[in-house]
Design an enzyme around this catalytic site. Sequence first.
Site, short mmCIF file in Angstrom:
data_model
loop_
_atom_site.label_atom_id
_atom_site.label_comp_id
_atom_site.label_asym_id
_atom_site.label_seq_id
_atom_site.Cartn_x
_atom_site.Cartn_y
_atom_site.Cartn_z
CG HIS A 47 -7.13 14.63 -124.09
ND1 HIS A 47 -7.75 14.48 -125.31
CD2 HIS A 47 -8.02 15.25 -123.28
CE1 HIS A 47 -8.97 14.99 -125.24
NE2 HIS A 47 -9.16 15.46 -124.02
N GLY A 48 -3.54 11.77 -124.21
CA GLY A 48 -2.11 11.53 -124.01
C GLY A 48 -1.33 12.37 -124.99
CB THR A 55 -8.30 11.49 -127.61
OG1 THR A 55 -7.66 12.73 -127.85
CG2 THR A 55 -9.40 11.70 -126.59
CB VAL A 56 -8.05 6.78 -124.23
CG1 VAL A 56 -8.68 5.42 -123.96
CG2 VAL A 56 -6.57 6.60 -124.58
CE LYS A 99 -2.90 6.23 -127.00
NZ LYS A 99 -1.90 5.86 -126.04
CG ASP A 131 5.11 5.22 -123.07
OD1 ASP A 131 5.77 5.92 -122.28
OD2 ASP A 131 4.10 5.64 -123.67
P1 ATP Z 1 1.11 9.09 -123.29
O1 ATP Z 1 0.35 9.44 -124.53
O2 ATP Z 1 2.30 9.94 -123.07
O3 ATP Z 1 1.40 7.61 -123.25
P2 ATP Z 1 -1.04 8.64 -121.40
O4 ATP Z 1 -0.71 7.19 -121.19
O5 ATP Z 1 -1.50 9.39 -120.21
O6 ATP Z 1 0.18 9.41 -122.02
P3 ATP Z 1 -3.09 7.79 -123.24
O7 ATP Z 1 -2.39 6.50 -123.46
O8 ATP Z 1 -3.64 8.50 -124.43
O9 ATP Z 1 -2.14 8.82 -122.52
O10 ATP Z 1 -4.25 7.54 -122.21
C1 ATP Z 1 -5.02 8.57 -121.71
C2 ATP Z 1 -5.75 8.10 -120.46
O11 ATP Z 1 -6.79 7.22 -120.84
C3 ATP Z 1 -4.88 7.28 -119.51
O12 ATP Z 1 -4.21 8.12 -118.62
C4 ATP Z 1 -5.89 6.39 -118.82
O13 ATP Z 1 -6.34 7.02 -117.66
C5 ATP Z 1 -7.01 6.26 -119.83
N1 ATP Z 1 -7.01 4.91 -120.45
C6 ATP Z 1 -6.20 4.46 -121.43
N2 ATP Z 1 -6.48 3.20 -121.77
C7 ATP Z 1 -7.53 2.82 -120.98
C8 ATP Z 1 -8.28 1.61 -120.84
N3 ATP Z 1 -8.02 0.53 -121.58
N4 ATP Z 1 -9.27 1.58 -119.92
C9 ATP Z 1 -9.53 2.66 -119.14
N5 ATP Z 1 -8.84 3.82 -119.22
C10 ATP Z 1 -7.86 3.93 -120.13
MG MG Z 2 -1.05 5.53 -122.33
#
Ligand code: ATP
Ligand code: MG
Length: 429
Positions: free
Chosen positions: A174-175, A179-180, A195, A283
Amino acid sequence: MLWLALGPFPAMENQVLVIRIKIPNSGAVDWTVHSGPQLLFRDVLDVIGQVLPEATTTAFEYEDEDGDRITVRSDEEMKAMLSYYYSTVMEQQVNGQLIEPLQIFPRACKPPGERNIHGLKVNTRAGPSQHSSPAVSDALPSNSLKKSSAELKKILANGQMNEQDIRYRDTLGHGNGGTVYKAYHVPSGKILAVKVILLDITLELQKQIMSELEILYKCDSSYIIGFYGAFFVENRISICTEFMDGGSLDVYRKIPEHVLGRIAVAVVKGLTYLWSLKILHRDVKPSNMLVNTTGQVKLCDFGVSTQLVNSIAKTYVGTNAYMAPERISGEQYGIHSDVWSLGISFMEPLQLLQCIVDEDSPVLPVGEFSEPFVHFITQCMRKQPKERPAPEELMGHPFIVQFNDGNAAVVSMWVCRALEERRSQQGPP
Ligand code: ATP
Ligand code: MG
């Protein structure tokens, strides 16, 4: 009042609701809705978007019994409006009067540039709504409506990806903005990272985001995450990208310099590529640097869509630890600001180690890291943006030159070992 005594309006459930959309300076359009009590805020905005395609409507108003305007911006406020309206209908019925349509007054958002933090709200309603699309009465110009909805479908579905073809599996993280998920794309048999971001924005803004994201199809670099497509379903945008089986750098603890060096090379190349396309990342941080077991390092979550960045920023206001000082103080953002974030991202392991080695003395760990590495970070984190290295200086820096040997096996082995360790710590599934 009478309606309170009767509870939730059973007689209204099957009743047709007529919503009169008042058009500024030119009359009104009547919209007949067959599932009034289930109507959502989003549905109303969609129809207003079709009636007033030129305007960017983010809310609408109705008038209470005293003629005061009340703003509606969410499903909750929609419910309150419908309760109020149905109470007036009951009174009109009891008094044998003609039933008046529900009059609403679309409210255009402020012109771009003026930030309207309160104009957008996150809707936490999960899943698609259960009712059918609102029926639109003949009062609407049906030809133009058909055309615009066909056009919208094409733009929003993008012809590449759609929700029906995707099977969501695990949650990857979760960011701040969404959510990814790890997901399976049925037609291609591919594993994706999807995402999902909840965004309550107008159709106009959705269209703008979709067209801004199109540049991602043209991004072709082994240092940038692969983009498969994006689509909107109701108030959610889903962005489908390549899945990286090593995840993001933030979950790795101690990264040895010879590995970090190769990662830094890939990150600098990824950033240089984006900058060459006139895209600022905005970012840069370890959670947006992804690795895989073949030793690739790729950047994700860069600010390719200004509108998406703005929409998320309006909903989730905040700063993060990787932001350059000039950005925190609201000054102009440029390549130099990405460079600061690059430096601070790689400084983390230094600091971590420093804390472990000696908690009291805030000095860089002499001997632990090479002089070029420490110099690289110090240069990236110069307070004055202009003093930070320019793109070509980054590529030419001794730290980057030293590790620019294309040796992916180093990163690959390190990722595989770290995943193995993680698995053994978690124990058998
Ligand atoms: P923010 O929203 O502040 O940018 P974040 O980068 O931690 O924070 P997200 O971009 O939502 O949040 O990503 C959440 C998590 O999902 C990431 O920390 C990463 O571990 C995982 N993730 C994101 N994209 C991928 C991907 N393409 N492949 C594998 N894991 C991923
Ligand atoms: Mg991210």
